[in-house]
Structures are given as structure tokens and as C-alpha cells.
Design a protein around this motif. Structure first.
Motif, short mmCIF file in Angstrom:
data_model
loop_
_atom_site.label_atom_id
_atom_site.label_comp_id
_atom_site.label_asym_id
_atom_site.label_seq_id
_atom_site.Cartn_x
_atom_site.Cartn_y
_atom_site.Cartn_z
N THR A 157 0.83 -1.19 0.00
CA THR A 157 0.00 0.00 0.00
C THR A 157 0.87 1.24 0.00
OG1 THR A 157 -0.11 0.01 2.41
CG2 THR A 157 -1.84 -1.18 1.28
N GLN A 197 0.40 5.45 0.71
CA GLN A 197 -0.46 6.54 1.16
C GLN A 197 0.43 7.74 1.50
OE1 GLN A 197 -1.48 3.81 4.99
NE2 GLN A 197 -2.32 5.85 5.16
N CYS A 243 -5.39 5.78 -0.50
CA CYS A 243 -4.39 4.72 -0.42
C CYS A 243 -4.40 3.97 -1.74
CB CYS A 243 -4.75 3.79 0.74
SG CYS A 243 -3.69 2.36 0.96
N ILE A 276 -10.00 -4.28 2.45
CA ILE A 276 -9.28 -3.04 2.74
C ILE A 276 -9.73 -2.57 4.12
CG2 ILE A 276 -8.86 -0.66 2.06
CD1 ILE A 276 -9.93 -1.85 -0.82
N TRP A 279 -8.88 0.11 7.49
CA TRP A 279 -8.20 1.31 7.99
C TRP A 279 -8.18 1.28 9.51
CZ3 TRP A 279 -6.09 5.52 5.23
CH2 TRP A 279 -6.22 5.43 3.83
N LEU A 296 -15.72 4.86 3.54
CA LEU A 296 -14.65 4.26 2.75
C LEU A 296 -15.16 4.09 1.33
CD1 LEU A 296 -11.86 2.93 2.57
CD2 LEU A 296 -12.90 0.80 3.34
N SER A 336 -8.25 3.16 -2.51
CA SER A 336 -9.40 3.39 -1.63
C SER A 336 -9.20 4.75 -0.96
CB SER A 336 -9.53 2.28 -0.58
OG SER A 336 -8.37 2.19 0.22
N LEU A 340 -10.32 6.95 2.44
CA LEU A 340 -10.94 7.10 3.75
C LEU A 340 -11.41 8.54 3.86
CD1 LEU A 340 -11.44 5.96 6.69
CD2 LEU A 340 -9.26 7.06 7.26
N TYR A 363 -3.09 7.37 10.38
CA TYR A 363 -4.10 6.52 9.77
C TYR A 363 -3.42 5.52 8.84
CZ TYR A 363 -7.44 9.74 11.73
OH TYR A 363 -8.17 10.48 12.62
N CYS A 419 -3.69 2.28 6.17
CA CYS A 419 -4.46 1.50 5.21
C CYS A 419 -3.83 0.12 5.13
CB CYS A 419 -4.39 2.22 3.86
SG CYS A 419 -4.88 1.24 2.44
#
Lengths: 112, 117
Positions: free
Chosen positions: A4, A6, A22, A33, A35, A62, A71, A73, A86, A88
Motif C-alpha cells: 500500500t 499513502q 491509499c 481493505i 483502515w 470508505l 481506496s 478514507l 491513519y 491503510c
């Protein structure tokens, strides 16, 4: 496990909506997925989990596009207390801690 | 709301000493885990435990580490001979399912900060 990516950090003012995206280009068919949120000196806390389209709970939403390679958030109307890291996570063990692989996460700083 | 409880919150130990970190998982959970986070670094998986045995472990979880569920409520992580590099936050977590569907989540404790001097 799918890798991932982000943003390292984000800044927001209180009351704004925050969207953290992400990317997970190598997500597998059976991967979910998830979080998590982590405050300083505390354990990670589950926020939300999804497989496709949109999931909403009392804390966040999400958004997952059809190709599932990313994805987002979404935190509505953040407050100072949403300042946290945060994470992912993508994996087949949906939501469990077994071999959950945490990246560096996104450090969200909320100010007045 | 049920929570995972860890004790102590902070432990200082001398290099070479043994430490035991204690956790009380959520009562109806079946899967138990230990993670660690070195200051400023990522949360790293150490070990998972189910049905009184280790399910999975990472390469970090070498022979100096062991886990035990001595009774129906406690779950412990023992580090036999601590090293300076073992200094970290150690998080216990528990869950009631192992990926049997969506919305299974892991509940983490507040952590034990281990300082090896």
C-alpha cells in the motif's frame, strides 16, 4: 500481501472533510481493505473495512472504485481529536490481526 | 465497551534480564496477538495464538520470545534475555474471528512501553 502507498502526512483545519487515499495496485481478489487509527502512545484502533463500493459507519466512509486499486478514507468534519496516524491495510485475513502489515501510515494534523 | 488490558504500562529492565508482559484479552475472543512498535517506526507483527498454540510468528519472534496463556484470562509475552534493541511499545490484540467474513476487527490494548537499559 498487497503493498500500500499513502501520503506521509496531511494537514487540515477543524471542521473540514479529510480524504486520505491509499493505492494498492496489487490487491488480490479475496483481499479486504481495512483502515486503522493510532494516537500517540496508544494501540491501533479499527476504523472501517470494505471490499468494494462504499462503506459508511458512525466514524468514517470508505470509497472503493470498481478496480479496487485504491481506496479513500473520508473523515467528515474533523476535530482536533482526529489528529492521529491513519493506516491503510490490505489482506485476505479480513480485519484480523494475523500478520496485519502496517505501513508508515498518514499522519493527519488537525488545527484550529 | 470491552477492551484489551495490558500491564504494566511501562517497564524498565536491565539488559539480559527476563521480562513478562501481561495482557487480558476481551473475554469471548479466541485469537490473541502481540505486536511491537519501536519508537518512530512501524507497528510490527510478532505472533498470533489460537487454541493454546502459536498460529503464526514473524522472524522477529526468535527463541528469546515465548507466549503463554496460563489461565482462562491472561496472555503473556516473555522475553528471556532482553537486549537494548528490544526497547519498544508492545501491543497485545485479540479478535473473535479469523477472517471469516467482513468486519472482523482486532482490538488492541494500550501497550506496554519496555525500556531496556
Amino acid at each position: 500481501l498487497a503493498k500500500t502507498t499513502q501520503p506521509i502526512s496531511m494537514d487540515s483545519y477543524e471542521g473540514q472533510e479529510v480524504n486520505i487515499t491509499c493505492s494498492h495496485n496489487n490487491i488480490a481478489t479475496n483481499d479486504y481493505i481495512t483502515w486503522y487509527q493510532q494516537f500517540p502512545s496508544q494501540g491501533p484502533r479499527f476504523i472501517i473495512q470494505g471490499y468494494k463500493t462504499k462503506v459508511t459507519n458512525e466514524v468514517a466512509s470508505l470509497f472503493i472504485p470498481a478496480d479496487r486499486k485504491s481506496s479513500t478514507l473520508s473523515l467528515p468534519r474533523v476535530s482536533l481529536s482526529d489528529t492521529a496516524v491513519y493506516y491503510c491495510l490490505v489482506g485476505a485475513a479480513a480485519g484480523t490481526a494475523s500478520k496485519l502489515t502496517f505501513g508508515t501510515g498518514t499522519r493527519l494534523q488537525v488545527t484550529l | 465497551e470491552p477492551e484489551v488490558t495490558q500491564t504494566p504500562s511501562h517497564q524498565v529492565t536491565q539488559m539480559g534480564q527476563e521480562v513478562i508482559l501481561r495482557c487480558v484479552p476481551i473475554s469471548n475472543h479466541l485469537y490473541f496477538y502481540w505486536y511491537r512498535q519501536i519508537l518512530g517506526q512501524k507497528v510490527e507483527f510478532l505472533v498470533s495464538f489460537y487454541n493454546n498454540e502459536i498460529s503464526e510468528k514473524s522472524e522477529i519472534f526468535d527463541d528469546q520470545f515465548s507466549v503463554e496463556r496460563p489461565d482462562g484470562s491472561n496472555f503473556t509475552l516473555k522475553i528471556r534475555s532482553t537486549k537494548l534493541e528490544d526497547s519498544a511499545m508492545y501491543f497485545c490484540a485479540s479478535s473473535d474471528r479469523r477472517g471469516q467474513g467482513a468486519n472482523t476487527e482486532a482490538f488492541f490494548g494500550q501497550g506496554t512501553r519496555l525500556t531496556v537499559v
